[in-house]
Design a protein around this motif. Sequence first.
Motif, short mmCIF file in Angstrom:
data_model
loop_
_atom_site.label_atom_id
_atom_site.label_comp_id
_atom_site.label_asym_id
_atom_site.label_seq_id
_atom_site.Cartn_x
_atom_site.Cartn_y
_atom_site.Cartn_z
N GLY A 70 -93.98 58.63 9.20
CA GLY A 70 -93.45 58.55 7.85
C GLY A 70 -93.11 57.11 7.52
N LEU A 71 -93.29 56.74 6.28
CA LEU A 71 -92.99 55.38 5.83
C LEU A 71 -92.12 55.46 4.59
N ASP A 72 -90.92 54.93 4.68
CA ASP A 72 -89.99 54.90 3.56
C ASP A 72 -89.97 53.49 2.99
N MET A 73 -90.58 53.35 1.82
CA MET A 73 -90.70 52.02 1.22
C MET A 73 -89.38 51.55 0.59
N ASN A 74 -88.43 52.45 0.44
CA ASN A 74 -87.12 52.06 -0.08
C ASN A 74 -86.25 51.45 1.01
N LEU A 86 -92.14 57.18 13.71
CA LEU A 86 -93.29 57.59 14.50
C LEU A 86 -92.88 58.74 15.43
N THR A 87 -93.58 59.86 15.36
CA THR A 87 -93.28 61.01 16.21
C THR A 87 -94.40 61.21 17.21
N PHE A 88 -94.03 61.26 18.51
CA PHE A 88 -95.02 61.34 19.58
C PHE A 88 -94.97 62.69 20.29
N VAL A 137 -89.64 57.34 17.28
CA VAL A 137 -89.31 55.91 17.24
C VAL A 137 -89.18 55.50 15.78
N ALA A 138 -88.03 54.92 15.45
CA ALA A 138 -87.80 54.42 14.10
C ALA A 138 -87.84 52.90 14.14
N VAL A 139 -88.61 52.32 13.23
CA VAL A 139 -88.77 50.87 13.21
C VAL A 139 -88.37 50.34 11.83
N GLN A 140 -87.47 49.39 11.83
CA GLN A 140 -87.10 48.71 10.60
C GLN A 140 -88.06 47.55 10.39
N THR A 156 -101.82 55.99 2.39
CA THR A 156 -100.96 55.54 3.48
C THR A 156 -101.45 56.15 4.79
N PHE A 157 -102.11 55.33 5.58
CA PHE A 157 -102.68 55.78 6.86
C PHE A 157 -102.23 54.83 7.96
#
Length: 215
Positions: free
Chosen positions: A135-139, A145-147, A189-192, A214-215
């Motif tokens: 998932g990508l939150d542009m805000n 990322l889910t593994f 995994v969450a990435v800022q 969005t890929f």
Amino acid sequence: PPLLLSYTLDLSAELLMMTFNEPVRPSTLDISMLTVLSSQSNTSIQVPLTGGYVSSSTSLDGTLTVSLVLNSPDLKQLKPNGSIATGSNNTYLSFGPALITDMAYNYANPVLPANATEVSLFVADKTKGTLLTFGLDMNTGQLLLTFSELVTPSTFVASSITIQDQSTASQYVTLTGGTVVTLNTDYLVAVQLTTTDLNAIKLNTLLATSINNTF
């Protein structure tokens, strides 16, 4: 009382399989009685099991073998630990006096740490994790990322990620950095994103404006 004859630890399948000398009742299994140790002489390196469940294939009372599906917290302690459960020479099992009963409800003889049983078959974790969803939150500028497997977020390499407009990209941005955000989960995994990367994505009106690009 039942005696533990042998056991297998399969970290790829995430299973602990115990074989006894007589039929036992999996319904009486107390997982908290089990402890994985690195040796009989060094009890300072150990992983007491905290949970999991009996596999449906060995769940009926009267079986000789009980397969325990390990839970995430215990796997998190076992898989990345270089001092325990890396091979047969540092994988031992002990258990307390109320682990499991036979058909007459006699508890299995306990195995004390000093006499811990060496693993009969050890299978290392060789299953590579695959990305299930993202998932990508542009805000907020966060990428989630889910593994499929337990992952170690500290090994994340931002430059391995490219955000693109379709499977065969015509528009894309390869990340140059980012900060891993601590989450209470083992598969996510969450990435800022960096401000530079986030702005680069935002500047491209053909990229990451909807799920369709969005890929």
